[in-house]
Structure formats: structure tokens, C-alpha cells
Write a protein that holds these residues in place. Structure first.
Motif, PDB file in Angstrom:
ATOM      1  N   PRO A 196       0.800  -1.234   0.000  1.00 49.66           N
ATOM      2  CA  PRO A 196       0.000   0.000   0.000  1.00 49.66           C
ATOM      3  C   PRO A 196       0.825   1.272   0.000  1.00 49.66           C
ATOM      4  O   PRO A 196       0.393   2.294  -0.529  1.00 49.66           O
ATOM      5  N   ASP A 197       2.016   1.243   0.591  1.00 54.01           N
ATOM      6  CA  ASP A 197       2.874   2.432   0.612  1.00 54.01           C
ATOM      7  C   ASP A 197       4.317   1.987   0.835  1.00 54.01           C
ATOM      8  O   ASP A 197       4.604   0.799   1.027  1.00 54.01           O
ATOM      9  N   GLU A 198       5.226   2.943   0.815  1.00 53.83           N
ATOM     10  CA  GLU A 198       6.648   2.627   0.929  1.00 53.83           C
ATOM     11  C   GLU A 198       7.010   2.110   2.316  1.00 53.83           C
ATOM     12  O   GLU A 198       7.897   1.258   2.455  1.00 53.83           O
ATOM     13  N   ALA A 199       6.334   2.610   3.339  1.00 51.24           N
ATOM     14  CA  ALA A 199       6.622   2.128   4.694  1.00 51.24           C
ATOM     15  C   ALA A 199       6.294   0.643   4.817  1.00 51.24           C
ATOM     16  O   ALA A 199       7.071  -0.138   5.392  1.00 51.24           O
ATOM     17  N   ALA A 200       5.151   0.239   4.250  1.00 49.47           N
ATOM     18  CA  ALA A 200       4.777  -1.180   4.287  1.00 49.47           C
ATOM     19  C   ALA A 200       5.725  -2.013   3.432  1.00 49.47           C
ATOM     20  O   ALA A 200       6.077  -3.144   3.798  1.00 49.47           O
ATOM     21  N   ALA A 201       6.155  -1.471   2.294  1.00 49.94           N
ATOM     22  CA  ALA A 201       7.098  -2.187   1.431  1.00 49.94           C
ATOM     23  C   ALA A 201       8.435  -2.391   2.134  1.00 49.94           C
ATOM     24  O   ALA A 201       9.050  -3.455   2.044  1.00 49.94           O
ATOM     25  N   LEU A 202       8.889  -1.361   2.835  1.00 52.41           N
ATOM     26  CA  LEU A 202      10.160  -1.450   3.567  1.00 52.41           C
ATOM     27  C   LEU A 202      10.079  -2.516   4.651  1.00 52.41           C
ATOM     28  O   LEU A 202      11.003  -3.326   4.811  1.00 52.41           O
ATOM     29  N   ARG A 203       8.981  -2.529   5.393  1.00 51.54           N
ATOM     30  CA  ARG A 203       8.819  -3.546   6.449  1.00 51.54           C
ATOM     31  C   ARG A 203       8.675  -4.937   5.857  1.00 51.54           C
ATOM     32  O   ARG A 203       9.206  -5.912   6.395  1.00 51.54           O
ATOM     33  N   GLY A 204       7.952  -5.059   4.752  1.00 48.23           N
ATOM     34  CA  GLY A 204       7.704  -6.372   4.169  1.00 48.23           C
ATOM     35  C   GLY A 204       8.918  -6.980   3.495  1.00 48.23           C
ATOM     36  O   GLY A 204       9.208  -8.164   3.669  1.00 48.23           O
TER      37      GLY A 204
END
Length: 338
Positions: free
Chosen positions: A193-201
Motif C-alpha cells: 500500500p505504501d513505501e513504509a509497508a514495502a520497507l517492512r515487508g
């Protein structure tokens, strides 16, 4: 008186096979096996069929679960199935990989996902694919026209991206810029959904400090990606310095891009030197521009006023800063300007 009959003992071979010895009678040639009873024939056929079905089922399961190595034509692999995390391969590393493939063949399979019409999407193994394609073109040998692969079935696109990132991190670590780029691109593609979620995932196993550094490089990707030729070569410390000036100076991106255009770097060393000079110049300029000193403080009811020494900056604060007061102030400023 009746005459008694004399009894003879029973013959021990009475019930034995009385057929002539094999080879002595043309009816029984020596190499003719005895036919198995019908029941034994049926049981043997059933067991063989069951074993074949079990083997076939195990092969199907192994293929579906990604435990079966398959030889696939290179032309059937779509390398653009995922946005690649690696920007380029080091020339020396690629030559070493090609020499290994020529001498020992492909030792580690790539990972693919099955697509319609006999096509496959590449998940991991981009370097091996690139080396095999180069060898097939240079040497023209049939052994380089296929690639060994595991068939994977990721539950989602994010699983496929995680598999790609983890495989590259283990084999040949990604640069901070490449990590940041794949985070941003995965978010752009809607995988997260966003870059923060991509970074965590994508980097769930990384430390918080490492994820913070990757986040800093994301700012460089957004500001300078179109102007960088050797982005993956940016060292960690330089990248953090650039990210800092981008955050503190609104015109930093344009100034760094202009510096790069003036140099037109042909090598990674030249580009890094230009970036270093630009970052240092911006950092020193910020250091020479201290915040304006406060010369006076006044209070008007519940509104506090602070004025800089040279009078160029005025700060208003306090509970009196209501919407009504701001509207009156704007009206006064508008009237004064006209």
C-alpha cells in the motif's frame, strides 16, 4: 480258508511331477518358465500399477511444491515479470560466473513462476540467466540454451518480491540504493500500500537501523534517479549525507542534478566525486546560515511576538492565534499591500 493278499509300501514319489526332465522332451524345453497362477498375475499387475501411480503422484507433488528441478528453454523465461532489484552486474563478478558455468555447469537452479502459454516469470536468478544468455550467444552450445529451475507458487506478489530480495541479499548483497529502489518500485506497482509497508515487508529480517538507512536512500531515488548513472555505487556514508541535505535544503535536488549534468560522468568514480563535492558544498552553506537570533520578545494579551535582530523575521504564537485573528491579520496585510 481265504488266501491273504500281501500289501506293498506306498511309493514316496507318487505325487511328484512325473514330467520328463527339461530338455529331454520337446514338449518341455529347458528355457520355458512355468506359468504363474492367474491370481498371482493379477496381484503383480495391480502392485505395479499402484507403484506407478504413487511415483507419478510424487512427481506431481514435487513439481507443484518446487522440489523438482526442471530444464526450461531460456527463451521461455520472462525476466521482466518482477521489477528487478539489481540495477547492474559487476563485470568481474559476471566473468567469474560465466567461467564457472562453462567449467561446472549450472549448480544452483533459478526460481520461476508458471505463466500461461508455456511461459515462466523469473523470481530469482537474474545473474545466472544473464550469464547463460551471454554464453549461449558467444559459444552457440546447446547446453547454454536451457536453464535449471525450481517452479514456485508464491501466494502473492509480495511473496515473490521477498523471495527475489532474499536470494540476492544472500548471494551477492544489494547496495543501499538498490534496496531503496525496489522498496519504492514495489509500492509504485501496488504490491504494497505504501513505501513504509514495502520497507517492512521486503526487509522484515533487517535491523531497525538498516531499514532507517534504506529509508534515507529512498529520498535519493525520488530526487535523483533520472540523473544518476551509477546509483548502485553510492557508498553508505555519502548517501546518508546526500539524504540529509535533500531533507534540509529544498533546492538541493536541483543543485545536485545540475552538478551532475555539468560533469557528465562516464565512470562511477567520477559520479561519486561530483556527488561528494555537491553534498559538501550544500552542507557547508547550511552551516554558514545560522538561525536568526531573537532580538526582542513582546506579549500582547495572549499573543506572543518574537522579532529577529535584523527585523527580517517575526514569529507570533499563543492561544490568541485563532482563526478570527488570522483572518483579521490577513485582511490587514492585504490592505497594506495595496
Amino acid at each position: 480258508m481265504a488266501k491273504r493278499k500281501r500289501l506293498t509300501p506306498a511309493r514316496p514319489d507318487y505325487l511328484e511331477d512325473t514330467r520328463p526332465a527339461p530338455g529331454l522332451n520337446p514338449m518341455f524345453p529347458a528355457d520355458t518358465p512355468r506359468a504363474a497362477p492367474p491370481v498371482a498375475q493379477v496381484a503383480g499387475a495391480t502392485a505395479a500399477q499402484a507403484a506407478l501411480e504413487e511415483l507419478s503422484g510424487e512427481l506431481r507433488a514435487a513439481r507443484a511444491e518446487g522440489r523438482l528441478v526442471q530444464d526450461l528453454p531460456l527463451d521461455s523465461i520472462e525476466e521482466t515479470y518482477l521489477v528487478r532489484d539489481r540495477l547492474a552486474a559487476d563485470d568481474a563478478d559476471m566473468e567469474a560466473l560465466k567461467e564457472s558455468l562453462k567449467a561446472r555447469g549450472q549448480q544452483t537452479p533459478i526460481e520461476v513462476v508458471e505463466l500461461p502459454e508455456g511461459r515462466y516469470g523469473l523470481i530469482s536468478g537474474w545473474r545466472r540467466m544473464t550469464a547463460l544468455r551471454a554464453l549461449a550467444q558467444d559459444m552457440g552450445e546447446a547446453r547454454f540454451e536451457t536453464v535449471r529451475a525450481f517452479l514456485r507458487q508464491p501466494q502473492s506478489a509480495s511473496d515473490a518480491y521477498v523471495a527475489m530480495v532474499e536470494e540476492n541479499e544472500i548471494r551477492v548483497g544489494l547496495s543501499y540504493y538498490e534496496r531503496a529502489r525496489i522498496v519504492a518500485r514495489a509500492a509504485e506497482q501496488g504490491v504494497y500500500p505504501d513505501e513504509a509497508a514495502a520497507l517492512r515487508g521486503l526487509f522484515a529480517s533487517a535491523s531497525r537501523a538498516k531499514r532507517s538507512k534504506i529509508g534515507s536512500f529512498i529520498a535519493i531515488y525520488h530526487a535523483l534517479d533520472d540523473h544518476l548513472r551509477f546509483a548502485s555505487a553510492i557508498p553508505e556514508r555519502l548517501g546518508l549525507s546526500i539524504a540529509k541535505v535533500l531533507k534540509e535544503e529544498s533546492k538541493a535536488a536541483a543543485l545536485i542534478a545540475k552538478a551532475l549534468q555539468g560533469v557528465a560522468p562516464e565512470t562511477s568514480e567520477t559520479e561519486i566525486s561530483a556527488l561528494t563535492r555537491a553534498a559538501n558544498s550544500l552542507s557547508s552553506r547550511d552551516a554558514k546560515s545560522p538561525a536568526p537570533e531573537t532580538a526582542s520578545k513582546e506579549t500582547f494579551g495572549d499573543i506572543h511576538l518574537k522579532q529577529s535582530r535584523n527585523g527580517s523575521q517575526v514569529t507570533l504564537s499563543g492561544q490568541g492565534m485563532s482563526e478570527e485573528f488570522l483572518m483579521e491579520l490577513k485582511t490587514w496585510l492585504h490592505a497594506r499591500s495595496t
